[in-house]
Scaffold this active site. Structure first.
Site, PDB file in Angstrom:
ATOM      1  N   ARG A  49     -25.377 -49.631  67.290  1.00 34.48           N
ATOM      2  CA  ARG A  49     -24.054 -50.208  67.077  1.00 34.48           C
ATOM      3  C   ARG A  49     -24.189 -51.359  66.095  1.00 34.48           C
ATOM      4  O   ARG A  49     -25.104 -52.171  66.205  1.00 34.48           O
ATOM      5  CB  ARG A  49     -23.441 -50.740  68.374  1.00 34.48           C
ATOM      6  CG  ARG A  49     -23.119 -49.679  69.377  1.00 34.48           C
ATOM      7  CD  ARG A  49     -21.834 -48.967  68.987  1.00 34.48           C
ATOM      8  NE  ARG A  49     -21.506 -47.930  69.928  1.00 34.48           N
ATOM      9  CZ  ARG A  49     -21.439 -46.644  69.616  1.00 34.48           C
ATOM     10  NH1 ARG A  49     -21.677 -46.244  68.399  1.00 34.48           N
ATOM     11  NH2 ARG A  49     -21.127 -45.745  70.510  1.00 34.48           N
ATOM     12  N   GLU A  87     -17.938 -51.655  59.559  1.00 31.86           N
ATOM     13  CA  GLU A  87     -17.964 -50.393  58.818  1.00 31.86           C
ATOM     14  C   GLU A  87     -16.582 -50.021  58.315  1.00 31.86           C
ATOM     15  O   GLU A  87     -15.624 -50.210  59.044  1.00 31.86           O
ATOM     16  CB  GLU A  87     -18.480 -49.272  59.726  1.00 31.86           C
ATOM     17  CG  GLU A  87     -19.967 -49.128  59.646  1.00 31.86           C
ATOM     18  CD  GLU A  87     -20.473 -47.975  60.485  1.00 31.86           C
ATOM     19  OE1 GLU A  87     -19.824 -46.928  60.559  1.00 31.86           O
ATOM     20  OE2 GLU A  87     -21.538 -48.140  61.067  1.00 31.86           O
ATOM     21  N   HIS A 105     -24.274 -44.524  57.725  1.00 32.31           N
ATOM     22  CA  HIS A 105     -23.976 -44.029  59.073  1.00 32.31           C
ATOM     23  C   HIS A 105     -24.166 -42.511  59.165  1.00 32.31           C
ATOM     24  O   HIS A 105     -23.251 -41.779  59.504  1.00 32.31           O
ATOM     25  CB  HIS A 105     -22.555 -44.417  59.486  1.00 32.31           C
ATOM     26  CG  HIS A 105     -22.376 -44.361  60.979  1.00 32.31           C
ATOM     27  ND1 HIS A 105     -21.464 -45.139  61.629  1.00 32.31           N
ATOM     28  CD2 HIS A 105     -22.973 -43.634  61.941  1.00 32.31           C
ATOM     29  CE1 HIS A 105     -21.504 -44.891  62.929  1.00 32.31           C
ATOM     30  NE2 HIS A 105     -22.424 -43.979  63.130  1.00 32.31           N
TER      31      HIS A 105
END
Length: 94
Positions: free
Chosen positions: A12, A41, A59
């Protein structure tokens, strides 16, 4: 952490204080960092982008066919649970 340690975060983004990480890399207090997730993000902290000895990925840690199929199945199960009048199976709270 030892100065030669390598910090890797694929969990995370908010687990890491990105400015502090960038400073540690700039000052040589950390060997390197590899990140696949970020606090804001899709934005990446500008100081972290410029930090030395970093690998920054977009990601992609969960980008396997099997994982994406399972993620889709979980999303469908959540929608079905809510449409039946129940709570989502995997709620997300912020």
């Amino acid at each position: 952490m030892k100065w030669e340690a390598i910090l890797v975060n694929t969990a995370r983004g908010d687990l890491i204080r990105e400015e502090a990480l960038a400073i540690a890399l700039e000052e040589g207090r950390l060997g390197a960092a590899g990140l696949d997730v970020y606090a804001e993000e899709p934005a990446i902290h500008p100081r972290l982008r410029a930090a030395p000895r970093t690998v920054l990925l977009p990601h992609i840690g969960s980008a396997t066919h099997d994982t994406r199929r399972k993620m889709a199945a979980i999303a469908v199960a959540n929608v079905q649970a809510v449409l039946r009048g129940g709570p989502p199976l995997t709620p997300v709270y912020r």
